[in-house]
Every structure is written in structure tokens, then in C-alpha cells.
Scaffold this active site. Structure first.
Site, PDB file in Angstrom:
ATOM      1  N   PRO A 197       9.400  -4.818 -49.140  1.00 50.77           N
ATOM      2  CA  PRO A 197       8.849  -3.468 -49.151  1.00 50.77           C
ATOM      3  C   PRO A 197       7.742  -3.315 -48.119  1.00 50.77           C
ATOM      4  O   PRO A 197       7.214  -4.317 -47.609  1.00 50.77           O
ATOM      5  CB  PRO A 197       8.274  -3.346 -50.563  1.00 50.77           C
ATOM      6  CG  PRO A 197       7.916  -4.749 -50.947  1.00 50.77           C
ATOM      7  CD  PRO A 197       8.892  -5.656 -50.253  1.00 50.77           C
ATOM      8  N   SER A 248      10.701   3.619 -39.428  1.00 52.34           N
ATOM      9  CA  SER A 248      10.543   4.398 -38.199  1.00 52.34           C
ATOM     10  C   SER A 248      11.585   4.004 -37.146  1.00 52.34           C
ATOM     11  O   SER A 248      12.118   2.893 -37.161  1.00 52.34           O
ATOM     12  CB  SER A 248       9.144   4.164 -37.638  1.00 52.34           C
ATOM     13  OG  SER A 248       9.014   2.808 -37.256  1.00 52.34           O
ATOM     14  N   GLU A 283      18.288   3.574 -41.248  1.00 49.47           N
ATOM     15  CA  GLU A 283      17.934   4.938 -41.685  1.00 49.47           C
ATOM     16  C   GLU A 283      16.551   5.215 -41.118  1.00 49.47           C
ATOM     17  O   GLU A 283      15.557   4.690 -41.619  1.00 49.47           O
ATOM     18  CB  GLU A 283      17.917   5.014 -43.214  1.00 49.47           C
ATOM     19  CG  GLU A 283      19.230   4.669 -43.886  1.00 49.47           C
ATOM     20  CD  GLU A 283      20.298   5.729 -43.687  1.00 49.47           C
ATOM     21  OE1 GLU A 283      19.950   6.875 -43.342  1.00 49.47           O
ATOM     22  OE2 GLU A 283      21.485   5.409 -43.845  1.00 49.47           O
ATOM     23  N   LEU A 284      16.472   6.052 -40.087  1.00 47.69           N
ATOM     24  CA  LEU A 284      15.234   6.156 -39.313  1.00 47.69           C
ATOM     25  C   LEU A 284      14.579   7.537 -39.426  1.00 47.69           C
ATOM     26  O   LEU A 284      14.836   8.282 -40.355  1.00 47.69           O
ATOM     27  CB  LEU A 284      15.544   5.783 -37.856  1.00 47.69           C
ATOM     28  CG  LEU A 284      16.290   4.444 -37.691  1.00 47.69           C
ATOM     29  CD1 LEU A 284      16.618   4.178 -36.227  1.00 47.69           C
ATOM     30  CD2 LEU A 284      15.504   3.287 -38.283  1.00 47.69           C
ATOM     31  N   CYS A 318      11.787  11.624 -45.056  1.00 46.79           N
ATOM     32  CA  CYS A 318      12.501  11.537 -43.775  1.00 46.79           C
ATOM     33  C   CYS A 318      13.214  12.844 -43.473  1.00 46.79           C
ATOM     34  O   CYS A 318      13.334  13.236 -42.319  1.00 46.79           O
ATOM     35  CB  CYS A 318      13.479  10.370 -43.800  1.00 46.79           C
ATOM     36  SG  CYS A 318      14.574  10.405 -45.216  1.00 46.79           S
TER      37      CYS A 318
END
Ligand code: NAD
Length: 508
Positions: free
Chosen positions: A167, A216, A237-238, A271
């Protein structure tokens, strides 16, 4: 509020008031390698018990989660500074996702028996089966410390993989609790949490067979390169800069409410937050007035009186500074705020802010802000809105607001984004039957979305088994001969070619 690294531990702070709420070890490469080795040893048995066996553990974990929901929600709050109403959603959303995978994994992982593509293939029974990557690494960001772990760990576990989670160092406490829960229910040792910063994350990339990353675009690029070096697959997954398009025929009250929510939920640290709005000229002034009114009405604070706040703190001082910079740069270049514009209070709070008179030369429109700000731009028509919405390095998701659903869907198909919600914010995120993934620099691959969302954690294996009684040899095997070769050419060409080219014989 700054994350403090001592030689071996990382202090965790509540960004709403700066208090220390916990500490976790800053684990090094050896510790990560040891955790991965233990997972690797336990994984074959986990694969062997099949989806039905794994389902039992998943549902037992679900019970544990519900039984501990109040405590877990407090931990989420303590390390993020979120209001209760936002933190409280993480457990039930995870519970829902658990049900989705528990109920569907067996079907999604079932063998396929594809039809042979030609006559020759009919001599075999064809099977595609889905065998998990032994150890899947899941690296997560800080915006939803509990949910982000479950988003990807659940399908990987249900696929039969062992899972190693790293995490964010900003919010590691929720993930550690989730790991504790897995142990408490007595489940097999195929789920582990390691803690630390980017170096620990890099060590995870070095130790696993598949890497699922959320974070990021900057870090995603490094992770893709590291995975490329090791030749292991990854799914990323950005970041995003999601546009909203408000057409002149939209219900402006719904659009203003939906965009206020879509841009300010979790203080804009989502996001798929709405980060820029394009409004058709005839309704621009009215929409800006309505949005400003909604945003001005939002209650911000530490939620000391339960459920008294809509918008909480930002996760770190660095995040608050990015938001302030985007606003300051916009104002210096001629933009205006209709509400908000500065940080408030003692923690990392930033006022919910609407920016107008902005354009595509400004950082608040081109860079991911990840904060409670929403820039609004006037456009001549739908075409200009679509052109500007697509003018971004990102392509995570988008929204279209219109009174005509068919038109909304048509506009959606013109947008370069992994998901488009018509007249709603975030709807795709809670539709697990749909894929969630970014286009362009918003990512590679997707999570969820039916069978693909679990098969991504599997290697496909092709198996052929003869249908016909066994012979000592096959005609195509040695020794080679002219007659056998000709027969094969005749057969293959006869089945695959068109017209007279099907017939054998010399051709110039
Ligand atoms: P981040 O990239 O700074 O960090 C994410 C994770 O990567 C952390 O656990 C960090 O320790 C780890 N890390 C850092 N350097 C590493 C390295 N070299 N190797 C391996 N791991 C490394 O992101 P953040 O600031 O925590 O999160 C905010 C970002 O996450 C935003 O850009 C947001 O858009 C994105 N995000 C995307 C989604 C999505 O589904 N697309 C969801 C949530 C957040």
C-alpha cells in the site's frame, strides 16, 4: 503531516490535524523477497482447491469485513482525513465486489472448448484453460486505502494466485488491517501485505510474476519499465483529467449537482474526478451560477460532529501544494474563482473551488490536479467540446450531460476515454460487469469487466487431446516424402484458398 521515515519505520499522520495515528515498518528488499517466497510456497494448494474452495474463504473474509466495518472505517478516516460519509463507503463497496467475484469466478475461469478452425483440427479436442500467475503484486495509492487493495487483490486471489500488496506509505494502516483479517479467519497464507515507500514497491516488482499498479502516471511509467526488464506482464491504472461536457439541452440542475459531486467527492482525490468542464455557450452563465451555488454550499471540516462535512482534507501537504499551484497559476494567467481558491484551517484543507476564464494553456486544465477544484470553459458547440475534451494526454473517463440520451451515447463514442457516463458521475466505477481502464497515459489494461477481469491474472494454457484411436505414427511425421507433402499441401490449400487456387499444381 509529512510522512516521516526513520531507519526502519514510517509514521502515519492524520492530515486533518497532523496527529500521528500509527507507524509501519519500512521493509527492505530481503523482507519483500521472503514474503514473496512464502506466498509462492503456499500458492499451489490455493490453486488446487479451485474456485469453490476459494469462494468459501472470500465469503468468510467478507463476514470479517462487515463485523469490523466501524473500526475499519475509523482507520480509513484516521489516515486520510476523509469525512465519515466518504470513509464509510469503502467497506460496503468492498463487500459488494466480494460477492461479484465469489459468485462469478468459477464461471469466468471455466475451461473453453473452442471449435477447431479447420477440418484437420477436428481430430483433436481443444481446450483453453486459465492457470494463475503464481504471485501477483498489487501496489496501491492513498486515495481509497481499503478499497484500492480489494479492487485488484480479490480477482487475483479468486484466480488462484497468491497476492502481495504494497500500500501507499501515506495510508498503509487499512491494508495492514485487511491482512490481519485474512489471518484472523484462518485462511491459507496466500495474502500478504508489505509496507514501505517506493523502494519497497520496486522490490515487489522484482519478486512477483504479475504486477497490478494503481497510482500516478509518473510512477506507472517506471513500473512498466521495470516489468519490461523482467519480462513480466503488468496492468496500470493511472492518472486522469476527466472532462465533463454540458450540452445546451441538459437538465442544468442535475448537471450542476452531478458535477459538484463528481469533482468534489473525496476532496477531488478520485482518479475519475471531473477535472474540467466544457459548457455550450447558450447555457454557460446559468450553469456556472448553479455550479457555484452547489459548490459554495459544501461543508468542509474534520467531521468532529459526525456527518457534518462533505469535503475533507487532502491526503498530504504536497497534494495541497499542487492544488494551490494550479489555482495560483490560473489566476496569474487571467482566470477567476467564483468560489473558493485557498487552503483553510490547520490541516491540509483546500476550499472547494470553481475556476472560470480558463483555457488549455493553464496547468489547472492540462495537469492532473487531484483536488477540490473544477475549471469551467465555454464552448461554441458539441464539436468544440469533443475536440477540447480529447485534447489531453489522459483518457480515463468522461461524462456527458444532455436531455437526449441517444445524443449522449453518440457523443460518448467520439470521446477518447476508457469510460463515459451519460448524465452521471462515477457510475461506471460501481458497475463491476464493465471494464475500468484508462486510454492514452491513463493506463494499460483494465480491471473487472466480467471474465477478462479475472483471466488477466491467468496464463492461458492450450491443451490438445486426440479424438481418434491412436496410431503408431501420423502421416505428417517422418520420413518425409513427396507424396505426403503434396497431399498435405492439397488438403490445406483446398480448405483455405479461394476459387481455382484451391486446386493443387504449379503456379508461376
Ligand atoms: P504514486 O504513483 O505516487 O504512488 C502509488 C504507489 O506506488 C505507492 O504505493 C508508492 O509507494 C508506489 N511507488 C512509488 N514509486 C515506486 C517505484 N519506483 N516502484 C514501485 N512502486 C512505487 O501515486 P499516489 O500519489 O499514491 O496516488 C495518486 C495517483 O493515483 C493519481 O495520479 C491518481 O489518478 C492515481 N489513481 C489512479 C486510479 C485508477 O484506477 N486509474 C485509482 C486511484 C488513484
Amino acid at each position: 503531516m509529512t510522512t516521516v521515515h526513520s531507519a526502519h519505520s514510517i509514521q502515519v499522520h492524520n492530515p486533518a490535524d497532523g496527529t500521528v495515528v500509527g507507524a509501519v515498518p519500512d521493509q527492505d528488499r530481503d523482507a519483500v523477497a521472503a514474503a514473496a517466497a512464502a506466498l509462492r510456497a503456499a500458492q499451489p494448494t490455493w490453486e488446487e482447491i479451485g474456485p469453490a474452495g476459494r469462494r468459501k474463504w472470500l465469503l468468510s473474509w467478507q463476514d470479517w469485513l462487515i463485523d469490523n466495518s466501524a473500526r475499519l472505517s475509523e482507520i480509513v478516516r484516521s489516515e486520510t482525513g476523509k469525512p465519515r460519509a466518504t470513509a464509510d463507503i469503502e467497506v460496503p463497496a468492498a463487500v459488494d465486489l466480494m460477492k461479484y467475484w465469489a459468485n462469478n469466478a468459477a464461471r469466468f475461469l471455466a475451461d473453453d472448448h473452442p471449435k477447431p478452425h479447420n477440418l484437420l483440427g477436428r481430430t483433436k479436442q481443444l481446450t483453453t484453460c486459465y492457470r494463475p500467475y503464481p504471485v501477483v503484486g498489487v501496489i496501491t495509492p492513498w486515495n481509497f486505502p481499503l478499497l484500492n487493495v480489494f479492487f485488484d487483490a480479490l480477482p487475483a486471489l479468486m484466480a488462484g494466485a497468491a497476492v502481495l500488496v504494497k500500500p501507499s506509505e501515506v495510508t498503509p494502516l487499512s491494508a495492514v488491517e485487511i491482512g490481519r483479517g485474512w489471518t484472523e479467519i484462518g485462511a491459507p497464507p496466500v495474502f500478504s501485505v508489505v509496507t514501505g515507500s517506493g523502494n519497497t514497491g520496486h522490490a515487489v516488482v522484482e519478486a512477483v510474476d504479475y504486477l497490478q499498479f494503481t497510482g500516478s502516471t509518473r510512477t506507472g511509467r517506471k513500473i512498466a519499465a521495470a516489468c519490461g526488464d523482467r519480462l513480466i506482464p503488468c496492468s496500470l491504472e493511472l492518472g486522469g483529467k476527466d472532462p465533463a461536457i454540458v450540452l445546451a439541452d441538459a437538465d442544468l440542475d442535475r448537471a450542476a449537482n452531478g458535477i459538484a459531486y463528481g469533482s468534489m467527492f473525496n476532496a477531488g482525490q478520485v482518479c475519475i474526478s471531473i477535472e474540467r468542464v466544457y459548457v455550450e455557450e447558450p447555457v454557460y452563465d446559468e450553469f456556472v451560477a448553479k455550479l457555484t451555488e452547489r459548490v459554495a454550499a459544501l461543508r468542509q471540516g474534520d467531521d468532529a460532529r459526525p456527518y457534518s462535512a462533505d469535503v475533507g482534507a487532502l491526503a498530504t501537504p504536497a497534494q495541497r501544494d499542487i492544488v494551490q499551484r494550479h489555482v495560483d497559476e490560473a489566476l496569474a494567467a487571467g482566470a477567476r474563482t467564483t468560489v473558493g481558491g485557498k487552503s483553510t484551517g490547520t490541516g491540509t484543507f483546500f476550499e472547494p473551488t470553481v475556476l472560470v476564464d480558463v483555457d488549455h494553456s493553464m496547468s489547472c486544465v492540462t495537469e492532473e490536479t487531484f483536488g477540490p477544484t473544477v475549471p469551467v470553459m465555454k464552448v461554441a458547440d458539441e464539436d468544440e467540446a469533443v475536440r477540447l475534451a480529447n485534447d489531453s494526454i489522459y483518457g480515463l473517463s468522461a461524462t456527458v450531460w444532455t436531455g437526449d440520451k441517444q445524443r449522449g451515447e453518440k457523443v460518448a463514442r467520439r470521446l477518447e476515454a476508457g469510460a463515459v457516463n451519460v448524465n452521471d458521475s462515477f457510475a461506471n466505477m460501481f458497475s463491476f460487469a464493465l471494464p475500468m481502464g484508462g486510454w492514452k497515459q491513463s493506463g494499460i489494461g483494465a480491471r473487472w469487466g466480467g471474465a477478462a477481469g479475472i483471466r488477466k491474472y491467468c496464463r492461458q494454457q492450450a491443451i490438445t487431446v486426440p479424438r481418434l484411436p491412436m496410431q503408431k505414427s501420423e502421416v505428417t511425421w517422418f520420413p518425409a516424402s513427396k507424396i505426403k507433402t503434396r497431399a498435405l499441401i492439397t488438403l490445406l490449400q483446398g480448405m483455405a484458398a479461394r476459387g481455382k487456387r484451391r486446386l493443387p499444381g504449379p503456379r508461376s
